[in-house]
Every structure is written in structure tokens, then in C-alpha cells.
Design an enzyme around this catalytic site. Structure first.
Site, PDB file in Angstrom:
ATOM      1  N   GLU A 141     -90.165 -47.995 130.102  1.00 46.78           N
ATOM      2  CA  GLU A 141     -89.737 -46.732 130.708  1.00 46.78           C
ATOM      3  C   GLU A 141     -90.463 -46.427 132.007  1.00 46.78           C
ATOM      4  O   GLU A 141     -89.847 -45.932 132.959  1.00 46.78           O
ATOM      5  CB  GLU A 141     -89.942 -45.584 129.713  1.00 46.78           C
ATOM      6  CG  GLU A 141     -88.916 -45.522 128.596  1.00 46.78           C
ATOM      7  CD  GLU A 141     -89.164 -46.515 127.481  1.00 46.78           C
ATOM      8  OE1 GLU A 141     -88.306 -46.644 126.578  1.00 46.78           O
ATOM      9  OE2 GLU A 141     -90.231 -47.175 127.506  1.00 46.78           O
ATOM     10  N   HIS A 210     -89.137 -39.368 116.921  1.00 45.22           N
ATOM     11  CA  HIS A 210     -87.771 -39.343 117.446  1.00 45.22           C
ATOM     12  C   HIS A 210     -87.170 -37.944 117.385  1.00 45.22           C
ATOM     13  O   HIS A 210     -85.953 -37.785 117.501  1.00 45.22           O
ATOM     14  CB  HIS A 210     -86.879 -40.324 116.667  1.00 45.22           C
ATOM     15  CG  HIS A 210     -87.186 -41.758 116.930  1.00 45.22           C
ATOM     16  ND1 HIS A 210     -88.328 -42.366 116.462  1.00 45.22           N
ATOM     17  CD2 HIS A 210     -86.517 -42.706 117.626  1.00 45.22           C
ATOM     18  CE1 HIS A 210     -88.340 -43.637 116.846  1.00 45.22           C
ATOM     19  NE2 HIS A 210     -87.249 -43.863 117.558  1.00 45.22           N
TER      20      HIS A 210
END
Length: 405
Positions: A141, A210
């Protein structure tokens, strides 16, 4: 090197300085490909079971500026004729229209290409636009976010997809020190037209890592705008507006709203990045919310109406800056405010919104602001415990009853 690679996507546009829009803050003195069964949730609250192929405003405060009940036409309910789309399909339609319109628009992220994205928002785009405009990246990322920012400096308009918004914490340095500040630190020589988007929020037993809500993390970064979609209509409109903006924009999408179904106009439209949406006009109390909590609030509103209360519901949509014009009109009318968010209580959007309302509209309040937020704990995996950490409709009803006493 990265910028050179991305430059092959399209011709470089001229780089010019850009003035950031007025934040909108004002004192109150200025106011006078997998088939699976799914549950589709319609904007009107109805449910459908089936198979899902998932492969400046400058005017002051006006006493008549708030919509009346007869004029309760919200931006989320598009006028017909139109076509029905799920929220993830509306995001894709907006993205595809902008890629057709502007060859400088490109997408990058993990599995965004031939797989079509983790929630199929980019499905079908790689065969149409090629591997350079829909770029599959490694699981890195920080690297591909930095590459996108460099590409934006050369004139492209990248859309960064985080497979899960929590993963973008790995790119926090690039988002904060580069994406948000380069326009300023370059003396206006560079603009950074980057869109950062992806699924987030508390899902159904996705676990703590998450189930992140990163609004509170990113709201303090100067130079970045933040919006949250809640219907297929505003998802498409905000996507298009974010891509066209010369400012870096973070678009928050809730993982549980992707199968929300709604009507989309056939004609082109773009939503404002700085406007809230009047969902339900009312007289007794202002309820401010966004994203998934909009539907918890509307569920609570039905109970409140049956009990004789008349709540006004506003989807703030723009998380930074706040639309204090719309909020101010409502506060002046109802004199009471309840904020409902899925973000954490400490340092969340609700805390910032509470401070803004107190600073600008304190004289109009007849009761202290009530802020209902998620608990400051990691989101549990167990479903029953997970529900306990998030605001439920019954809590909203109780808060409104208490504040209206």
C-alpha cells in the site's frame, strides 16, 4: 520512474496552482465474477433476495432554507425515469463514465484489474481500458499510494483502491505528508487530484483488523477532503465529483452497503463534495448521521414518529469540511441535536461535529448535544458482541426521548 511508467496512461496536463475551496465554516454571527445469493436492501427499506453477479455556498442562514415536509425530495431519491443499480454497481458506473470522459483517469490497487476488485467495483474495466489504466499492484500500500501521488503530480488523476480501508494505514505517511500537503509545500506548483476509496466499517464478523473506521485517523490531515456515500445515487455522484476535484479526496464506502439498491437517473449528474443531504425534515430534534448509520437512524425515526416525535434527519455526507449551512438551518429550527456515528467516540467525527456546532450555534441550542458513537474497543469477532459495540436503533430512540423531555 513510477511517474514515467504512469505517464504512458495519457498526455500530461499543464500543472497550475489551485485554490482550495472555502471550508464553509462560519460563525453564527454570519447567519441571520462469482454468483452467490445475496440480500439487496432498497433505499426505501424493502428487501430483495436473489442472485448477485458480483464478478459554494456563500449565502447566509435563511429562515426558509430548510425543506418543508411537502418538499421532502432528497438527493438520494432520483427522479424517474432511471435505472436500478446496487451501490457497488453505481460506483462502477460513475468510475467508468469518468474514465470515458477523461483519459487521464486511472485506477490502481490490489486485484482491481482482471479480478475486478474485492467487491467488484472495477469489474470489466481492465479489458476495456487496458492494464496501464487499471493497474494491478503488489500487496504494498505504501508503494502504490506513493506512485499514485507522483502520477497525480505529473497530471494524471489516479483512483487508489484499498482492498480494505484498514490496510491504508500502511500508507499513512504517503497520505498525510505527501497527498495532503504537497500542494502547500510546493507553493502551489503541484495539485494532487487523487481519489482514495475502498470498503470499511463494521461488517458481519470481519474481525477487528477488517472493521476499521478511519475517518477519525484522516480528518486531522490538512488539505484532504472526506466524503461518505450511503445510497447508490450519492455513491455515483460523489465518485464523479471526487475524480473531477483538484483536491485529494477520500471516499468512504461501507462494506455492508454494497448491495443496497436504488434508482439512478439516466442523465448525467454530479453531487457536491461539500453538501449534506436532508433525508427527513422535522421539527423536534436534528439527527446528524452518515454512511450505514443513516439506516439505523431511519429505522429509529419510524419508532419515534409513532411515539409522537418529529425528528429531522440529515446525512452529513461531507465529513471534511462539514456543511454548516445545512446543519445551521436545522439547529436553528429544532434547537436540539443528536449525532449518530459508527466511528469511535474518542476523537471521532462526532466529537469534531459537536465542537463545530457548539462553536457556531451554541446560542440556538436548548439542550446539550448528544453523541452516540461506537465503543472504544476493538471490534469483536463474535456477532452478538459486535452488535453491542455499534449504535443500535433502540439507543437512538432513547436518546431522542431523553433530549426532548
Amino acid at each position: 520512474m513510477a511517474a514515467a511508467i504512469m505517464q504512458s496512461v495519457g498526455a500530461t496536463t499543464a500543472i497550475s496552482s489551485v485554490n482550495y475551496k472555502n471550508s464553509g465554516y462560519a460563525s453564527r454571527r454570519s447567519f441571520p465474477e462469482r454468483k452467490r445469493s445475496c440480500l439487496s436492501i432498497h433505499c426505501d427499506g424493502s428487501l430483495t433476495f436473489g442472485m448477485n453477479n458480483q464478478n459554494n455556498r456563500s449565502a447566509g442562514l435563511s429562515t426558509n432554507a430548510v425543506a418543508s415536509k411537502q418538499d421532502n425530495v432528497t438527493a438520494s431519491t432520483a427522479s424517474k425515469p432511471g435505472h436500478e443499480l446496487l451501490l457497488f454497481e453505481a460506483l462502477r458506473e460513475g468510475l467508468e463514465e469518468e474514465m470515458d470522459r477523461d483519459p487521464h483517469v486511472c485506477v490502481m490497487g490490489e486485484d482491481v484489474g482482471h479480478y475486478g476488485g474485492s467487491y467488484k467495483v472495477t469489474k470489466g474495466l481492465a479489458p476495456k481500458y487496458g492494464d496501464l489504466r487499471v493497474l494491478d499492484t503488489p500487496i504494498a500500500e505504501n508503494s502504490f499510494t506513493g506512485m499514485a501521488i507522483g502520477a497525480a503530480m505529473t497530471g494524471l488523476r489516479p483512483i487508489i483502491e484499498g482492498m480494505n480501508m484498514g490496510f491504508l494505514l500502511l500508507a499513512f505517511n504517503q497520505i498525510s505528508n505527501n497527498c495532503g500537503m504537497l500542494h502547500y509545500t510546493s507553493g502551489g506548483q503541484f495539485k494532487i487530484p487523487v481519489v482514495i476509496r475502498g470498503p470499511g466499517g463494521v461488517g458481519r464478523q470481519l474481525g477487528a483488523e477488517h472493521s476499521q473506521r478511519l475517518e477519525s485517523y484522516f480528518q486531522s490531515i490538512p488539505g484532504i477532503q472526506m466524503v461518505a456515500c450511503s445510497t447508490p445515487y450519492n455513491a455515483k455522484g460523489l465518485m464523479k465529483a471526487a475524480i473531477r476535484s483538484d483536491n485529494p479526496v477520500i471516499l468512504f464506502e461501507h462494506v455492508l452497503l454494497y448491495n443496497l439498491k436504488g434508482n439512478i437517473p439516466d442523465e448525467e449528474y454530479v453531487c457536491s463534495l461539500e453538501e449534506a443531504e436532508m433525508v427527513r425534515p422535522g421539527e423536534h430534534v436534528t439527527i446528524l448521521t452518515y454512511s450505514r448509520m443513516r439506516y439505523h437512524v431511519m429505522q429509529a425515526a419510524k419508532t419515534l414518529v409513532n411515539k409522537g416525535y418529529d425528528p429531522e434527519v440529515i446525512d452529513i455526507r461531507s465529513l471534511k469540511p462539514f456543511d454548516l449551512y445545512t446543519i445551521g438551518n436545522s439547529v436553528k429550527k429544532t434547537h436540539r441535536v443528536v449525532i449518530v456515528e459508527e466511528c469511535m467516540r474518542t476523537g471521532g467525527i462526532g466529537a469534531s461535529l459537536t465542537a463545530s456546532i457548539n462553536e457556531n450555534f451554541h446560542d440556538y441550542l436548548d439542550a446539550p448535544i448528544v453523541c452516540l458513537s461506537s465503543q472504544d474497543v476493538p471490534t469483536p469477532y463474535a456477532g452478538t458482541l459486535e452488535e453491542w459495540t455499534v449504535v443500535q436503533p433502540a439507543q437512538i430512540v432513547a436518546a431522542v426521548e431523553q433530549i426532548c423531555k
